[in-house]
Motif scaffolding. Sequence first.
Motif, PDB file in Angstrom:
ATOM      1  N   PHE A 118       2.349   1.510  -3.735  1.00  0.00           N
ATOM      2  CA  PHE A 118       3.025   1.268  -5.009  1.00  0.00           C
ATOM      3  C   PHE A 118       2.101   0.608  -6.035  1.00  0.00           C
ATOM      4  N   SER A 119       0.889   0.247  -5.623  1.00  0.00           N
ATOM      5  CA  SER A 119       0.010  -0.517  -6.506  1.00  0.00           C
ATOM      6  C   SER A 119      -0.329   0.219  -7.789  1.00  0.00           C
ATOM      7  N   LYS A 120      -0.510   1.531  -7.718  1.00  0.00           N
ATOM      8  CA  LYS A 120      -0.934   2.294  -8.883  1.00  0.00           C
ATOM      9  C   LYS A 120       0.246   2.797  -9.705  1.00  0.00           C
ATOM     10  N   ILE A 121       1.457   2.769  -9.125  1.00  0.00           N
ATOM     11  CA  ILE A 121       2.600   3.370  -9.810  1.00  0.00           C
ATOM     12  C   ILE A 121       3.680   2.365 -10.198  1.00  0.00           C
ATOM     13  N   VAL A 122       3.629   1.150  -9.656  1.00  0.00           N
ATOM     14  CA  VAL A 122       4.514   0.074 -10.119  1.00  0.00           C
ATOM     15  C   VAL A 122       3.643  -1.094 -10.578  1.00  0.00           C
ATOM     16  N   ALA A 123       3.009  -1.782  -9.632  1.00  0.00           N
ATOM     17  CA  ALA A 123       2.078  -2.866  -9.979  1.00  0.00           C
ATOM     18  C   ALA A 123       1.382  -3.319  -8.704  1.00  0.00           C
ATOM     19  N   PRO A 124       0.081  -3.612  -8.766  1.00  0.00           N
ATOM     20  CA  PRO A 124      -0.615  -4.047  -7.554  1.00  0.00           C
ATOM     21  C   PRO A 124      -0.182  -5.410  -7.061  1.00  0.00           C
ATOM     22  N   GLY A 125       0.320  -6.258  -7.948  1.00  0.00           N
ATOM     23  CA  GLY A 125       0.709  -7.601  -7.552  1.00  0.00           C
ATOM     24  C   GLY A 125       1.902  -7.651  -6.614  1.00  0.00           C
ATOM     25  N   ILE A 126       2.669  -6.563  -6.518  1.00  0.00           N
ATOM     26  CA  ILE A 126       3.795  -6.576  -5.581  1.00  0.00           C
ATOM     27  C   ILE A 126       3.321  -6.435  -4.141  1.00  0.00           C
ATOM     28  N   ARG A 127       2.043  -6.003  -3.936  1.00  0.00           N
ATOM     29  CA  ARG A 127       1.433  -5.883  -2.614  1.00  0.00           C
ATOM     30  C   ARG A 127       2.317  -5.103  -1.648  1.00  0.00           C
ATOM     31  N   MET A 128       2.611  -3.861  -2.022  1.00  0.00           N
ATOM     32  CA  MET A 128       3.415  -3.003  -1.154  1.00  0.00           C
ATOM     33  C   MET A 128       2.799  -1.625  -1.064  1.00  0.00           C
ATOM     34  N   ALA A 129       2.591  -1.176   0.153  1.00  0.00           N
ATOM     35  CA  ALA A 129       2.093   0.165   0.418  1.00  0.00           C
ATOM     36  C   ALA A 129       2.772   0.645   1.696  1.00  0.00           C
TER      37      ALA A 129
END
Length: 401
Positions: free
Chosen positions: A239-250
């Motif tokens: 999700f880093s490139k499509i929501v935000a990297p700070g959420i730290r979710m992949a």
Amino acid sequence: MKNLQHYDFSKRFDDVPLVGSAFSGEHPGMIPLAFGFPYPKSFPIDALVESATGALKSEGTQALQYSGGPGQQRILEWIRQRSQLRAIQVNTDQIMITSGSNQGIDLVARTLTDPGDSVWVEAPVYFGALRAFYLAENQLSAFPVDGDGLRVDLVESALIEAAAGKRPMPKFIYVLPNYHNPAGIRLSVERRRKLAQLAYAYNVYIVEDDAYVELNFTGEFWPSIYSFGPERVIYLSTFSKIVAPGIRMAWVICQNPDVLSKMKIIKTEGLTSVLMQEIVSDYLEKNDFENHLEPLITGYRMRRDVMVEAIHEFFGDEVSFEKPEGGFFLWLTFPTKTDTTRLLHESVKVGVSFVDGKAFYLHGKPTNDLRLAFSFCDEITIREGIQKLAAVYKKQKYFIR
């Protein structure tokens, strides 16, 4: 205070470079063409604030516990459905959420390999993956890429040699198929199919790192490597490139339950931020994802075009590159004797950063390549950065002596 004696840290850290966005603190005002970051104005802040509030009000009691709330299952279902665009048919119990793609890479390496095992990568290759493999104490071999991605023909020849006992057989082959970091290229469909066939034939895994797949400037989705060989491909995305990297979710997709169960054992912190999963699941449920994605793609395509035009204008035919059809990056190749390490030192002095090409190769030897990111800066800044970089290059002509 007593004088401290020398302390020996783990030997895992020997020769493992720390590569990243290292210029901002030391050089305020830098044009950071090194930053592989999303465009800051792309973050859906108002919607995430609303989702965070809604998630805490509706699921706060569960979402703040170790085990989390129902958002975890909604995230898995969203990933399951979205994966079908890449011809991936998967059940939610074959998906694991990780704290960013880098954690997924690390978990795969430590699950599939022991120290000294062989891992094969592309050349160039994402430096974060290199770091994970070095720390896992893997023995690495690299195979070149061209405009159609990894040279699978060379991989096949090497596998034949390995089967004959002439070199170690890899435990897995690490590949970035879409909008490669750093090369910006896509692996052809024919090579994807062939790579999956080789994985079955030689009993190796393919680790498919698909971090940039959604940032597709052509609108044409190609089938994943996973779709051609689900029993021998582990798929990663984020999700880093499509929501935000700070959420730290992949996430990791793997059909083999033994692999996933062992990865969960190694993932010692337990579940990935269950509160953030609740927030993101609320966001995805309440917002049209295609409407969210469209301005991202439009913006990155526009900044890509500005960078390409500026390179043509200010460098002329001094350099070469493949025009990326998605993602964040452009891989710039200079004349053979150019030393991009020296060029980096001088370009930083005039306020422009990039990532030196040697960071993307085994052993970090000098190269005549560099990576530019068109994702983080606006169009005016990108053009200014390319103009300054070209001026430095043309003034000094950085050649290896």
